[in-house]
Design a protein around this motif. Sequence first.
Motif, short mmCIF file in Angstrom:
data_model
loop_
_atom_site.label_atom_id
_atom_site.label_comp_id
_atom_site.label_asym_id
_atom_site.label_seq_id
_atom_site.Cartn_x
_atom_site.Cartn_y
_atom_site.Cartn_z
N LEU A 1 -5.05 -11.84 -10.84
CA LEU A 1 -4.42 -12.37 -9.62
C LEU A 1 -3.71 -11.27 -8.84
CD1 LEU A 1 -2.92 -15.77 -10.87
CD2 LEU A 1 -4.88 -15.43 -9.34
N SER A 2 -3.11 -10.32 -9.55
CA SER A 2 -2.45 -9.19 -8.88
C SER A 2 -3.47 -8.36 -8.11
CB SER A 2 -1.73 -8.31 -9.91
OG SER A 2 -0.71 -9.03 -10.58
N ALA B 1 -6.31 -9.46 -7.00
CA ALA B 1 -6.78 -10.29 -5.90
C ALA B 1 -5.81 -10.23 -4.73
CB ALA B 1 -6.97 -11.73 -6.37
N LEU B 2 -4.52 -10.29 -5.03
CA LEU B 2 -3.50 -10.21 -3.98
C LEU B 2 -3.57 -8.88 -3.24
CD1 LEU B 2 -0.92 -11.19 -2.54
CD2 LEU B 2 0.40 -10.22 -4.45
N LEU B 3 -3.66 -7.78 -3.99
CA LEU B 3 -3.70 -6.47 -3.37
C LEU B 3 -4.99 -6.25 -2.58
CD1 LEU B 3 -2.20 -4.40 -6.31
CD2 LEU B 3 -1.09 -4.96 -4.15
N ALA C 1 -6.66 -8.65 -1.09
CA ALA C 1 -6.49 -9.46 0.12
C ALA C 1 -5.64 -8.72 1.14
CB ALA C 1 -5.86 -10.80 -0.23
N VAL C 2 -4.59 -8.06 0.67
CA VAL C 2 -3.72 -7.28 1.57
C VAL C 2 -4.52 -6.16 2.23
CG1 VAL C 2 -1.78 -5.66 1.62
CG2 VAL C 2 -1.56 -7.83 0.40
N MET D 1 -12.66 -9.36 -5.86
CA MET D 1 -11.72 -10.15 -6.67
C MET D 1 -12.40 -10.69 -7.92
SD MET D 1 -9.82 -12.35 -3.68
CE MET D 1 -8.95 -11.54 -2.33
#
Length: 202
Positions: A45-46, A48-50, A52-53, A152
């Motif tokens: 998830l980390s 995936a977040l990065l 996305a950013v 991701m």
Amino acid sequence: MFSAALSGFLLGGSLILAIGAQNAFILRQGLLREHVFVLSLICALSDALLIAVGVAGLGTLFAAAPNLIFAVTLGGALFLFAYAAIAFRRAMNPDALVAARHGDTSLTAAIGACLAFTFLNPHVYLDTVVLLGGLSASFEGTGRLAYAVGAMTASFVWFFSLGYGARLLQPVFARPSAWRVLDILIGMVMAALAISLVVRLV
């Protein structure tokens, strides 16, 4: 759209295959069969977040923030040096080897270490936010979204495969000597990464 997703998957996968602090931590927890699902999920998830950013276009802004990069690099180096020392001490202490075979880390402590390995590592930002995010510029609309999803997905596949696949090595790690070798290797990896970060600072 499929080709964009495949490009994201292959590039994302190639960036996380290298043996690093995060991977070494998940491997060890997988061998212990300790909090594997939660920790693998946090790592995925980390990422995936990065990703996305980065795909959202913030990679350029991050690359232009030298003070932020300096702070993350310094903090990451200090953390990795500390964890390397812990790994070496564990390898030299027979009692720690026995404890390591069973695992005694609380979920809270494991999550804290996992988050530190993830967000105190400047390479994570450079790989996910800057590199993956920058390369997403070659895609538009749904193609860019597919590219991000592909990258991701690679993170989810890798971390869960590493965490749960580690148990296949359990017969090897039935011997305390195998844990000693693993901890020495982990300590060497952490120390080498920390030194590389310090060299980057100077």
